[in-house]
Design an enzyme around this catalytic site. Structure first.
Site, PDB file in Angstrom:
ATOM      1  N   GLN A  30      -9.809  -3.959  -3.562  1.00 43.72           N
ATOM      2  CA  GLN A  30     -11.369  -3.429  -3.216  1.00 43.72           C
ATOM      3  C   GLN A  30     -12.356  -3.669  -4.398  1.00 43.72           C
ATOM      4  O   GLN A  30     -13.316  -4.252  -3.971  1.00 43.72           O
ATOM      5  CB  GLN A  30     -11.146  -1.819  -2.844  1.00 43.72           C
TER       6      GLN A  30
ATOM      7  N   CYS B 278     -16.593   1.558   0.471  1.00 43.70           N
ATOM      8  CA  CYS B 278     -15.265   0.687   0.827  1.00 43.70           C
ATOM      9  C   CYS B 278     -14.668   0.812   2.176  1.00 43.70           C
ATOM     10  O   CYS B 278     -13.978  -0.055   2.765  1.00 43.70           O
ATOM     11  CB  CYS B 278     -14.140   1.336   0.014  1.00 43.70           C
TER      12      CYS B 278
ATOM     13  N   ARG C 256     -13.172  -8.817   1.048  1.00 37.94           N
ATOM     14  CA  ARG C 256     -11.789  -8.344   0.639  1.00 37.94           C
ATOM     15  C   ARG C 256     -11.077  -9.728   1.003  1.00 37.94           C
ATOM     16  O   ARG C 256     -10.111 -10.078   0.157  1.00 37.94           O
ATOM     17  CB  ARG C 256     -11.372  -7.415   1.951  1.00 37.94           C
TER      18      ARG C 256
ATOM     19  N   ASP D 195     -17.337   6.745  -1.427  1.00 43.72           N
ATOM     20  CA  ASP D 195     -15.938   6.811  -0.600  1.00 43.72           C
ATOM     21  C   ASP D 195     -16.034   7.976  -0.264  1.00 43.72           C
ATOM     22  O   ASP D 195     -16.576   9.049  -0.728  1.00 43.72           O
ATOM     23  CB  ASP D 195     -15.114   6.087  -1.686  1.00 43.72           C
TER      24      ASP D 195
ATOM     25  N   HIS E  95      -7.332   0.689  -6.532  1.00 46.50           N
ATOM     26  CA  HIS E  95      -7.206  -0.041  -5.385  1.00 46.50           C
ATOM     27  C   HIS E  95      -8.025  -1.457  -5.985  1.00 46.50           C
ATOM     28  O   HIS E  95      -9.175  -1.690  -5.552  1.00 46.50           O
ATOM     29  CB  HIS E  95      -8.498   0.443  -4.348  1.00 46.50           C
TER      30      HIS E  95
ATOM     31  N   ARG F  12       0.839  -1.302   0.070  1.00 40.59           N
ATOM     32  CA  ARG F  12       0.087   0.081  -0.020  1.00 40.59           C
ATOM     33  C   ARG F  12       0.842   1.333   0.086  1.00 40.59           C
ATOM     34  O   ARG F  12       1.533   1.475   0.912  1.00 40.59           O
ATOM     35  CB  ARG F  12      -1.050  -0.036   1.234  1.00 40.59           C
TER      36      ARG F  12
HETATM   37  N1  NVA Z   1     -10.103   6.566  -1.275  1.00 40.31           N
HETATM   38  C1  NVA Z   1      -9.959   6.115   0.004  1.00 40.31           C
HETATM   39  C2  NVA Z   1      -9.913   4.543   0.050  1.00 40.31           C
HETATM   40  C3  NVA Z   1      -9.472   4.075   1.510  1.00 40.31           C
HETATM   41  C4  NVA Z   1      -9.662   2.577   1.521  1.00 40.31           C
HETATM   42  C5  NVA Z   1      -8.120   6.511   0.110  1.00 40.31           C
HETATM   43  O1  NVA Z   1      -7.439   6.455  -0.616  1.00 40.31           O
HETATM   44  O2  NVA Z   1      -7.899   7.133   1.292  1.00 40.31           O
END
Ligand code: NVA
Length: 311
Positions: free
Chosen positions: A137, A269, A297, A228, A134, A107
Site C-alpha cells: 500500500q 487505503c 496498487r 485509514d 502494509h 496477508r
Molecule cells: N489498517 C487496515 C488496512 C486495510 C487495508 C487493516 O489492517 O484492516
C-alpha cells in the site's frame, strides 16, 4: 522487456528497504503502467501463490490481475487451510509452496508468519499486509504522490487517525525517502515507540521531518492528508466501538481539516468507513485520489514482482 537490476530478495517490511530500492520500485511501477506491453511476458511460466488469512478486495484482485498482465499465473489460497501455523507449521507451508511456486504473497495476522515464511521458503515472499506493515500500500501511495508532485522531497504528508500497519509503512517510506511526515493520533493510539524511534533515525539520515502529535489542531501546513479505518481487521471489539468513535471523532478527516491545513490531496487505503474517519463528501471529492492509488496498487506490486523475479 527492459533489463531490471535487483538487490531485493523479499518484500517484507518498509524498514528493510533502502532509498534506492524504493525509488527504483516507484520508477519501475510508473514505467510498467505507461508501457504494459513491454512487460507482458515478464512472469511467463511463473506461478505466484497468494495466501490470505484476512479478507481482501484490492490486494487480491490487483495481485491476480497484475500477475496475469505480466504473463504469469496466480493461485489464491484462502482460509480453507485455517490460520498459518495451526494445521501445519509455517515452515512447512513455506517449504511445500517452494516446491511449486516462484513467489509467495501473504496477508497474515502476525508479522511473525511473514518472517517465518521468508526464513523457510526458497522463493521470494511479499507481505500483502500484516499487523505491523502494509508495504504494498505504501509503495502504491508513493507512486501516486510521485505522479502528483515532481519532487517528493518537497511534499508534506500527514496521516490522521489510528496508528496502524498503514501508518507504519507510510512513516517508514516517508522517512527513508526524505518526505516530511506528521502523524496525528489520539493519545494511546500512536505507533509503537520502537518503530517510531527507528523511523526517526531514518528521517534524521534523509533530512526529513517526522512529527508525532495527538493535537489535531497542530497539524500545520500540509500538502496531503491520509487516513485509514479507526479499527483494523482483527482488532474489532463491539463492546469498545462507541467509546472509540467518541475518542476519534475530532480526528475525522473532512473539508474543514483540508482547508485549515492547506492540503489539496486526500488519500485513503480503503475500505473506508464513511462518516467515521472520513466524510463521504471528501472521499467523493475532486481532492480524493483513492481510486488512482487503488489502481497503482497493481502497478506497484507488478514492479515488486518483476524486481524479485528478475534474477
Ligand atoms: N489498517 C487496515 C488496512 C486495510 C487495508 C487493516 O489492517 O484492516
Amino acid at each position: 522487456m527492459p533489463q531490471v537490476q535487483s538487490t531485493l530478495e523479499n518484500f517484507l517490511a518498509d524498514d528493510q528497504l533502502t532509498k534506492a530500492q524504493i525509488t527504483d520500485l516507484i520508477n519501475l511501477a510508473i514505467n510498467i503502467k505507461n508501457h504494459p506491453a513491454d512487460y507482458s511476458q515478464a512472469l511467463a511460466g511463473k506461478s505466484v501463490v497468494m495466501i490470505f488469512e484476512k479478507p481482501s478486495l484490492r490486494t487480491h484482485v490487483s495481485f491476480d490481475m497484475g500477475i496475469n498482465k505480466l504473463g504469469g499465473h496466480a493461485l489464491y489460497l484462502g482460509q480453507q487451510n485455517g490460520k498459518l501455523g495451526e494445521r501445519e507449521r509455517v515452515s512447512d507451508y513455506a517449504k511445500n509452496l517452494s516446491c511449486y511456486a516462484d513467489a509467495i504473497v501473504a496477508r497474515v495476522f502476525d508479522n511473525s508468519s511473514i518472517e517465518g515464511l521468508a526464513e523457510h521458503a526458497s522463493i521470494p515472499v511479499i507481505n500483502a499486509l500484516c499487523d505491523i506493515y502494509h508495504p504494498c500500500q505504501a509503495l502504491a501511495d508513493f507512486v501516486t504522490l510521485q505522479e502528483h508532485f515532481t519532487d517528493l522531497s518537497n511534499v508534506k504528508l500527514a496521516y490522521v487517525g489510528d496508528g496502524n500497519n498503514v501508518s507504519n509503512s507510510l512513516m517508514f517510506m516517508a522517512a527513508i525517502l526524505g518526505v516530511d511526515f506528521t502523524l496525528v493520533c489520539p493519545e494511546g493510539h500512536g505507533p509503537d515507540d520502537a518503530l517510531f524511534n527507528k523511523a526517526k533515525a531514518f528521517a534524521n539520515k534523509s533530512g526529513s521531518k517526522l512529527v508525532l502529535t495527538s493535537e489535531v489542531g497542530s497539524i500545520g501546513q500540509q500538502d496531503v492528508i491520509y487516513t485509514d479505518t479507526w479499527v483494523s481487521m482483527g482488532d474489532e471489539d463491539p463492546s469498545k466501538k462507541a467509546a472509540l468513535l467518541e475518542k476519534f471523532a475530532p480526528y475525522q478527516v473532512n473539508h474543514k481539516m483540508m482547508e485549515n491545513s492547506g492540503a489539496s490531496i486526500v488519500m485513503h487505503c480503503q475500505p473506508a468507513h464513511l462518516e467515521e474517519e472520513i466524510t463521504t463528501a471528501l472521499f467523493d471529492s475532486e481532492m480524493s485520489v483513492v481510486f488512482q492509488a487503488a489502481e497503482n496498487r497493481m502497478w506497484a506490486q507488478n514492479a515488486v514482482l518483476v524486481t524479485l523475479l528478475a534474477n
